[in-house]
Scaffold this active site. Structure first.
Site, mmCIF file in Angstrom:
data_model
loop_
_atom_site.group_PDB
_atom_site.id
_atom_site.type_symbol
_atom_site.label_atom_id
_atom_site.label_comp_id
_atom_site.label_asym_id
_atom_site.label_seq_id
_atom_site.Cartn_x
_atom_site.Cartn_y
_atom_site.Cartn_z
ATOM 1 N N ASP A 1 64.785 56.099 7.891
ATOM 2 C CA ASP A 1 64.250 55.503 9.105
ATOM 3 C C ASP A 1 62.738 55.345 8.918
ATOM 4 O OD1 ASP A 1 64.041 54.827 11.949
ATOM 5 O OD2 ASP A 1 63.220 56.840 12.170
ATOM 6 N N ASP B 1 59.757 54.958 11.956
ATOM 7 C CA ASP B 1 58.912 55.681 12.911
ATOM 8 C C ASP B 1 59.377 57.120 13.080
ATOM 9 O OD1 ASP B 1 56.964 53.728 13.826
ATOM 10 O OD2 ASP B 1 58.661 52.647 14.679
#
Length: 222
Positions: free
Chosen positions: A16, A18
């Site tokens: 991922d 953020d």
């Protein structure tokens, strides 16, 4: 499955963005704070539920009835694009990514490509060649679509992949995809069975070997 010394092996690694590779907390709080203040919404609740999901899903959930959801999402997106103050890499992320073979790494983010480019560049990170952005899926996290697509792009079976995620929605997506998932950082929520947790990548190391066919096998020590 983790070994006794917390060593995991994988043929493909899915990150991922953020909160997992990039710490963009300050910007996220400013943008959603503007949204919450404009409509008199519960800022803390928005932050809690928006983490790791597509912005349009959060806007749709909280915007007042009759709002132009797409226009409002686009407005918030423009705010995020011009704001890079405070963006830094998660500790150890730069070094870990540099140690991994590029052909075995993919990014899976709920952000659109342009925003991902801005934030990764601000953190001094390159976007992997294989990447799945918001526009590449029909269902955002916690749906597993993005992670399954990324594994396919790398040419690995989900059981041979490893996900690094920081948000409950993303962790749920990795688990639903049948991919071993490692939770990163302080905002993971209650973890499903079998999900390991790390604070960041400061103590994480990776080694790479090739099988007889020349394909990469990556060994992570957490």
């Amino acid at each position: 499955m983790s070994l006794p010394n917390n060593t995991l092996t994988a043929r493909g690694v899915l990150f991922d963005m953020d909160g997992t590779l990039v710490d963009s907390t300050s910007i996220v709080e400013r943008v959603w704070g503007e949204f919450a203040g404009r409509y008199g919404l519960d800022f803390a609740e928005i932050l809690r539920t928006s983490h790791g999901v597509q912005a349009i899903d959060t806007v749709r959930r909280y915007a007042p009835a009759g709002s132009d959801i797409e226009a409002l999402t686009a407005e918030l997106g423009r705010m995020e694009l011009v704001e890079t103050r405070g963006i830094v890499p998660v500790p150890g992320a730069v070094e870990l990514l540099a140690s991994l073979p590029a052909e075995s790494v993919a990014l899976v983010t709920s952000a659109f490509r342009r925003l991902a480019e801005v934030r990764m560049a601000a953190a001094g990170l390159a976007i992997p060649v294989s990447a799945v952005f918001a526009a590449d899926v029909t269902r955002g996290k916690p749906d597993p679509e993005g992670y399954l697509l990324a594994a396919s792009l790398l040419g690995v079976h989900p059981s041979d992949a490893l996900v690094f995620e920081d948000a409950p929605a993303g962790i749920a997506a990795g688990v639903a995809a049948g991919i071993r998932t490692v939770a990163v950082g302080p905002n993971t929520g209650e973890l499903p069975d079998g999900v390991l947790h790390i604070t960041d990548y400061s103590a994480v190391s990776a080694g790479v070997l090739q099988d007889p066919s020349g394909k990469n096998i990556i060994s992570f020590r957490l």
